[in-house]
Design an enzyme around this catalytic site. Structure first.
Site, PDB file in Angstrom:
ATOM      1  N   HIS A 111     -99.632  58.585  24.413  1.00  0.00           N
ATOM      2  CA  HIS A 111     -98.931  58.272  25.656  1.00  0.00           C
ATOM      3  C   HIS A 111     -99.965  57.777  26.660  1.00  0.00           C
ATOM      4  CE1 HIS A 111     -96.757  59.133  29.425  1.00  0.00           C
ATOM      5  NE2 HIS A 111     -95.638  59.192  28.719  1.00  0.00           N
TER       6      HIS A 111
ATOM      7  N   ASP B 208    -102.478  66.713  23.930  1.00  0.00           N
ATOM      8  CA  ASP B 208    -101.236  66.474  24.658  1.00  0.00           C
ATOM      9  C   ASP B 208    -100.120  67.166  23.881  1.00  0.00           C
ATOM     10  OD1 ASP B 208     -98.808  65.513  25.593  1.00  0.00           O
ATOM     11  OD2 ASP B 208     -99.342  63.400  25.462  1.00  0.00           O
TER      12      ASP B 208
ATOM     13  N   GLN C  12     -94.738  66.927  23.575  1.00  0.00           N
ATOM     14  CA  GLN C  12     -93.656  66.738  22.617  1.00  0.00           C
ATOM     15  C   GLN C  12     -93.654  67.807  21.525  1.00  0.00           C
ATOM     16  OE1 GLN C  12     -91.277  64.595  23.010  1.00  0.00           O
ATOM     17  NE2 GLN C  12     -92.138  63.316  24.627  1.00  0.00           N
TER      18      GLN C  12
ATOM     19  N   LYS D 218     -89.621  68.948  29.571  1.00  0.00           N
ATOM     20  CA  LYS D 218     -89.297  68.575  28.193  1.00  0.00           C
ATOM     21  C   LYS D 218     -88.903  69.786  27.353  1.00  0.00           C
ATOM     22  CE  LYS D 218     -92.396  64.575  28.265  1.00  0.00           C
ATOM     23  NZ  LYS D 218     -91.370  63.524  28.365  1.00  0.00           N
TER      24      LYS D 218
ATOM     25  N   CYS E 112     -94.087  54.350  27.520  1.00  0.00           N
ATOM     26  CA  CYS E 112     -95.450  54.651  27.999  1.00  0.00           C
ATOM     27  C   CYS E 112     -96.431  54.682  26.833  1.00  0.00           C
ATOM     28  CB  CYS E 112     -95.477  55.982  28.750  1.00  0.00           C
ATOM     29  SG  CYS E 112     -94.563  55.952  30.292  1.00  0.00           S
TER      30      CYS E 112
END
Length: 407
Positions: free
Chosen positions: A121, A198, A201, A224, A361
Site C-alpha cells: 500500500h 503493515d 489487512q 478495518k 493505493c
C-alpha cells in the site's frame, strides 16, 4: 459462527441501496461497525467524556481507565509483552510514518538499504521513499512471482548485510496474498535488519501474535476491524521504542518543559502528543472484544469459504480476469475485459452491491499487473454465500449492459 446472528449486530446492513438490499463487499477499505462498538463509543460520550491522564476528577479517572484499558486490550490482541509497546495512532498510515520518520531517519545512512515489495500500500512505500531521500539509503524491492507471491529464495537474495529495514505487508489489499512474515523476519534478523509490518489487512481476519512472528514493528487500523475511523496502533519492541524520538510535540507527551529545552514522558506516551483519540481507542477495544467473542479462527474459515466460492463463480463468467494467488485472504480483485472498473462498480452499485474500484493505493502493483485500475470485492464475517450469488448475478447483468465491449 452463525452469520445471521452476526448480521443482526450491524445496523447499517439492514437497508436498501438503489431499491435493492445492500450487499456490502468493501470491508478491505472500511468494515462496518456492530452495535456493541457503537454503544461503547456512545457510552463514553454520554457518561464519562473527559480528557485523560491530567485530571483528578471522577470523569477524568474513568476516561483514563477506559483509554489505558483499551491499550491493554490491544496488547493482548497482538500478543505483545508490555503495554508500553502499544502506541495509539490515527491508523496504520500514521504508525508506519512514525517508524519511518523516527527509527528510519535516525538509523539509516547512505551505505544502507531499505527492502520493501511492489505489493505494498502507498502507506508502506512513500514513508520509505522519503526516508531514503533524507538519509541517502537505497530502496530495493523483492520481486514477485507471476501469481503475486514471493519466494523465500528471492527474499534471501534481496535482503543483504546492507539491509537495515525490511517493510512488508502481512496481507496484500489487492492480491489477497498472505506473506510469510515469520520467515521474512528471520531473514531480516539474520542480516541485522529490523522488520516493519503493515498489518491492516491481517488483524481483522486472522489471529496475529507479534512475539511468535518476532516482528519489530506492527501497524494496525481500527476501521478495518469493526472499529471506528481515525484510530490505530503501532506495536514496537520496547528496545527500539525507548530510543526513538517523538515526531509530534506538544501537550500530553512531555515530562518537563523549560524555556529552551524539554524532556519526554516514558513509553508509550511520548509518542502520543496532544489530546489522544480517546473514544476511538475505547471503540477499537470494543471491536477487538467483539471479534474475539466470535473467534478469529471462525472468521478466517468463514471468509475462506466465501472467497473460494466467489472465485469459482466468477470463473464461470467469460471475460472476468481474477488477480492474485489461488490461496488468498478474503478478497478478490478482478477486471472485466473492455470495461473500466469504475463503470463496472457503478453498474454493481445500481444493483445494491458495493465494491471498490481504482488503484487501491497500490499504483506500483497496478503497473506490475499491467493495468491502470481494478475492481475489488472483499468479504468479512457478516457476508453470506447468498450475497456472493447476488454479486455474481450483478456481474452478469453488467456483461449484458455493456454488450459487445465485454468479451
Amino acid at each position: 459462527m452463525n452469520v445471521e446472528d452476526v448480521r443482526r449486530d450491524f445496523p447499517i446492513l439492514h437497508q436498501e441501496v438503489n431499491n435493492h438490499p445492500l450487499v456490502y463487499l468493501d470491508s478491505a477499505a472500511t468494515s462496518q461497525t456492530p452495535a456493541q462498538v457503537i454503544d461503547a463509543i456512545d457510552d463514553y460520550y454520554r457518561r464519562y467524556n473527559s480528557n485523560v491522564h491530567r485530571g483528578v476528577h471522577t470523569l477524568g479517572s474513568l476516561a483514563t481507565d477506559g483509554y489505558e484499558g483499551a491499550r491493554e486490550t490491544v496488547k493482548r490482541f497482538l500478543g505483545a509483552k508490555r503495554t508500553e509497546e502499544i502506541v495509539f495512532t490515527r491508523g496504520t498510515t500514521a504508525a508506519l510514518n512514525l517508524v519511518a520518520s523516527s527509527y528510519g531517519r535516525a538509523n539509516l545512512t547512505d551505505a544502507d538499504e531499505i527492502v520493501i515489495t511492489p505489493m505494498e500500500h502507498h502507506s508502506n512505500i512513500i514513508p520509505w521513499q522519503q526516508a531514503a531521500k533524507a538519509t541517502g539509503a537505497q530502496l530495493k524491492y523483492i520481486p514477485l512471482q507471476p501469481d503475486g507471491t514471493m519466494s523465500i529464495d528471492d527474499i534471501r537474495s534481496t535482503v543483504t548485510e546492507k539491509t537495515k529495514i525490511v517493510a512488508v505487508t502481512h496481507v496484500s489489499n489487492v492480491l489477497g496474498t498472505v506473506n510469510p512474515v515469520k520467515e521474512i523476519a528471520e531473514i531480516a534478523h539474520e542480516n541485522g535488519a529490523v522488520i516493519v509490518v503493515d498489518g491492516a489487512q491481517a488483524v481483522p481476519h486472522m489471529s496475529v501474535d507479534v512475539q511468535e512472528m518476532n516482528v519489530d514493528f506492527y501497524a494496525i487500523s481500527g476501521h478495518k476491524m469493526c472499529g471506528p475511523t481515525g484510530i490505530g496502533a503501532l506495536y514496537g519492541k520496547k528496545k527500539w521504542l525507548k530510543n526513538m524520538e517523538p515526531v509530534e510535540f506538544g501537550g500530553e507527551m512531555i515530562d518537563f518543559v523549560d524555556l529552551y529545552d524539554s524532556t519526554w514522558k516514558e513509553l508509550p506516551w511520548k509518542f502520543e502528543g496532544g489530546t489522544p483519540i480517546i473514544s476511538g481507542a475505547i471503540g477499537m477495544a470494543a471491536a477487538i472484544d467483539y471479534l474475539q467473542s466470535i473467534g478469529l479462527e471462525e472468521i478466517e474459515a468463514h471468509e475462506q469459504r466465501l472467497v473460494t466460492y466467489a472465485v469459482s463463480r466468477m470463473n464461470e463468467i467469460e471475460g472476468v480476469n481474477v488477480y492474485g494467488p489461488e490461496k488468498r485472504a478474503g478478497l478478490v480483485t478482478f477486471n472485466c475485459e473492455g470495461v473500466h472498473p469504475h463503470d463496472l462498480a457503478t453498474v454493481l452499485d445500481s444493483e445494491g452491491v458495493a465494491v471498490r474500484a481504482g488503484h487501491h493505493c497500490a499504483q506500483p502493483l497496478m503497473k506490475w499487473l499491467d493495468v491502470t485500475a481494478t475492481a475489488r470485492a472483499s468479504f468479512y464475517l457478516y457476508n453470506t454465500e447468498e450475497e456472493v450469488d447476488v454479486f455474481v448475478e450483478a456481474l452478469k447483468k453488467a456483461k449484458e449492459y455493456f454488450g459487445d465491449v465485454f468479451i
